[in-house]
Scaffold this active site. Structure first.
Site, PDB file in Angstrom:
ATOM      1  CD  GLU A 199      -3.016  -0.935   2.271  1.00  0.00           C
ATOM      2  OE1 GLU A 199      -3.006   0.072   2.983  1.00  0.00           O
ATOM      3  OE2 GLU A 199      -3.887  -1.809   2.347  1.00  0.00           O
ATOM      4  CD  GLU A 390      -3.198  -5.873   4.221  1.00  0.00           C
ATOM      5  OE1 GLU A 390      -3.991  -5.012   4.628  1.00  0.00           O
ATOM      6  OE2 GLU A 390      -1.964  -5.755   4.281  1.00  0.00           O
TER       7      GLU A 390
END
Ligand code: GCO
Length: 483
Positions: A199, A390
């Site tokens: 991320e 995720e």
């Protein structure tokens, strides 16, 4: 299966393309049933973690301090003044934890390496004891018959490099290349699946624009520099891996993603949605694909070229083998006259909830299972294999005296999100795996230890683990027992 495609198939059947009588309805039901088999035999299920959130042992066996170690100590921005110094003590408890992952039935263990455990000074001096630790983690994972998936950077930078400007210093590209090369050389004989970043938007925006995460810096200039150097490092890291790893290695990187929709159909809300989509979903992936920065839709980054030098457009490109997408909630965009850079505003989940049935997690995030379906469809347009690297939820959990933890909301969350992943897959999205966030309750960054995302409950006082009902649900799901 999507209704329209089902109708087309039924029409084909009617025209005699199927030799056997076509029992369309039965087939539709069977395909939509949430079973492991419905995902196909090659689909991978796993669990994801991050070094700074679970390892602890922050200064043991030669590890250098990271920006998060220091941020916890000094910033006063972590709830409850919690620190990640001990976390879940995975550093010592990894054999038990990996055995538990295996007993639940996962195919994959996704984890990250801590740069400052391997290179305590950021560059040059290698800490062999740090390498040994990851060797043990990798070997234990393989011995259990699971695949290790390694993330090279999950937000913890060696503090010594942070003091030189961290991601705002262009030298970070070569520091990162050195670290990536070392990991490739030491772990590449056993690790086949690699993710360069976790991320990038999260650590650049929370860390260098909003000051909420390490290193706690503020300001657009810091953000633009950090963004550009991260984009260069994303591609540079990929190239180093490609050069050093065996030909069958799979090289990817991960992004936080969220389906964005306008609050109303008004043009200004639609423009706000385009802006947020560019910010949340396109900023880091499109330069890697050779599409450049989405400056047209994102005024915030209009000056990023000031931090670029000739040739950078090319250097931002790397041909990844897969992308990891990480999704928790949808985003609703509303025009805002008060945020000059963005002209868009996230709506707080609570404001969206007209329907009293809608769940809000402990993070204040709206549970939105159809959001994962929509964002998978959107990312499928980039034409690369996808993995959900995720997805999960924090709900309030209570440890009962008998060691049980009943978490029906989390089970429902997984069922509903998984059903939408399956729907996307059945409609042709190239989605190849799903790794839940997360194996056990851990250090949730600025939120400290309060939000519990795990399917395993951790008692931080004693570092004792307890399987929540959701872990037992996963065990049944993965071993195909009836649920
Ligand atoms: C993330 C992080 C995780 C978080 C999780 C829940 O990528 O955002 O990888 O570290 O803990 O997302 O907030």
């Amino acid at each position: 299966m999507e209704r329209r495609r089902f109708m087309q198939l039924s029409a084909l059947a009617g025209a005699g393309f199927f030799l056997k009588p076509f029992n369309g309805l039965a087939q539709e039901t069977a395909m939509n049933e949430l079973t492991k088999a419905a995902f196909g035999k090659d689909f991978l299920f796993g669990t994801a973690t991050a070094a700074a959130q679970i390892e602890g042992a922050w200064n043991i066996d030669g590890k250098g301090p990271s920006n998060w170690d220091v941020f916890c100590e000094k910033s006063r921005k972590i709830k409850g003044r919690d620190t990640n110094k001990e976390a879940c003590d995975f550093y010592h408890k990894y054999p038990e934890d990996i055995a538990t992952m295996d007993s639940i039935g996962f195919d994959v263990f996704r984890f990250s390496t801590a740069w400052s455990r391997i290179l305590p000074y950021g560059t040059k001096h290698v800490n062999q004891r740090g390498i040994d630790f990851y060797d043990r983690v990798i070997d234990t994972t393989l011995e259990k018959g699971m695949q290790p998936w390694l993330t090279l950077y999950h937000w913890d930078l060696p503090q010594i490099l942070e003091e030189k400007g961290g991601w705002t210093n262009r030298d970070v590209v070569s520091w990162f290349e050195e670290y990536v090369a070392l990991c490739a050389q030491r772990f590449g004989d056993r690790v086949k699946n690699w993710m360069v970043f976790n991320e990038p938007l999260a650590f650049t925006s929370l860390g260098y624009l909003l000051g909420m995460h390490a290193p706690g810096k503020l300001g657009i200039k810091n953000f633009l520099r950090a963004t550009h150097h991260t984009t260069l490092s994303q591609a540079a890291g990929g190239r180093v891996l490609r050069e050093l790893l065996p030909a069958n290695a799979q090289i990817g990187t991960t992004f936080s993603v969220s389906a964005v929709e306008p609050r109303t159909e008004k043009e200004k809300d639609r423009r706000a949605a385009r802006t947020l989509d560019a910010f949340l979903n396109r900023l880091f992936i499109e330069p890697a694909l050779g599409m450049g920065y989405p400056t047209e839709d994102l005024n915030l980054i209009k000056n990023i070229h000031r931090h670029m030098v000739p040739g950078d457009e090319e250097k931002m490109i790397f041909d990844f083998d897969f992308f990891g997408v990480q999704n928790y909630f949808r985003t609703v965009a509303k025009h805002s006259p008060f945020i000059p850079f963005l002209w868009a505003n996230f709506l707080k989940a609570k404001k969206l909830v007209d329907d009293p049935e809608t769940q809000i997690t402990e993070m204040g995030w709206e549970v939105s299972p159809t959001g994962i379906y929509r964002i998978l469809k959107q990312f499928n347009n980039y034409g690369k294999p996808l993995y959900v690297t995720e997805n999960g939820a924090a709900f309030h959990d209570t440890l009962n005296p008998d060691g049980s933890v009943h978490d029906p909301l989390r089970i429902k969350f997984f069922q509903d999100y998984l059903s939408n992943v399956l729907k996307a897959k059945q409609e042709g999205v190239d989605i190849r795996g799903y790794f839940l966030w997360t194996f056990m309750d851990n250090f949730e960054w600025a939120e400290g230890y309060e939000p519990r995302f795990g399917i395993v409950y951790n008692d931080y006082e004693t570092q004792t683990r307890y399987l929540k009902d959701s872990a037992l649900w996963w065990q049944k799901f993965l071993t195909e027992q009836s649920l």
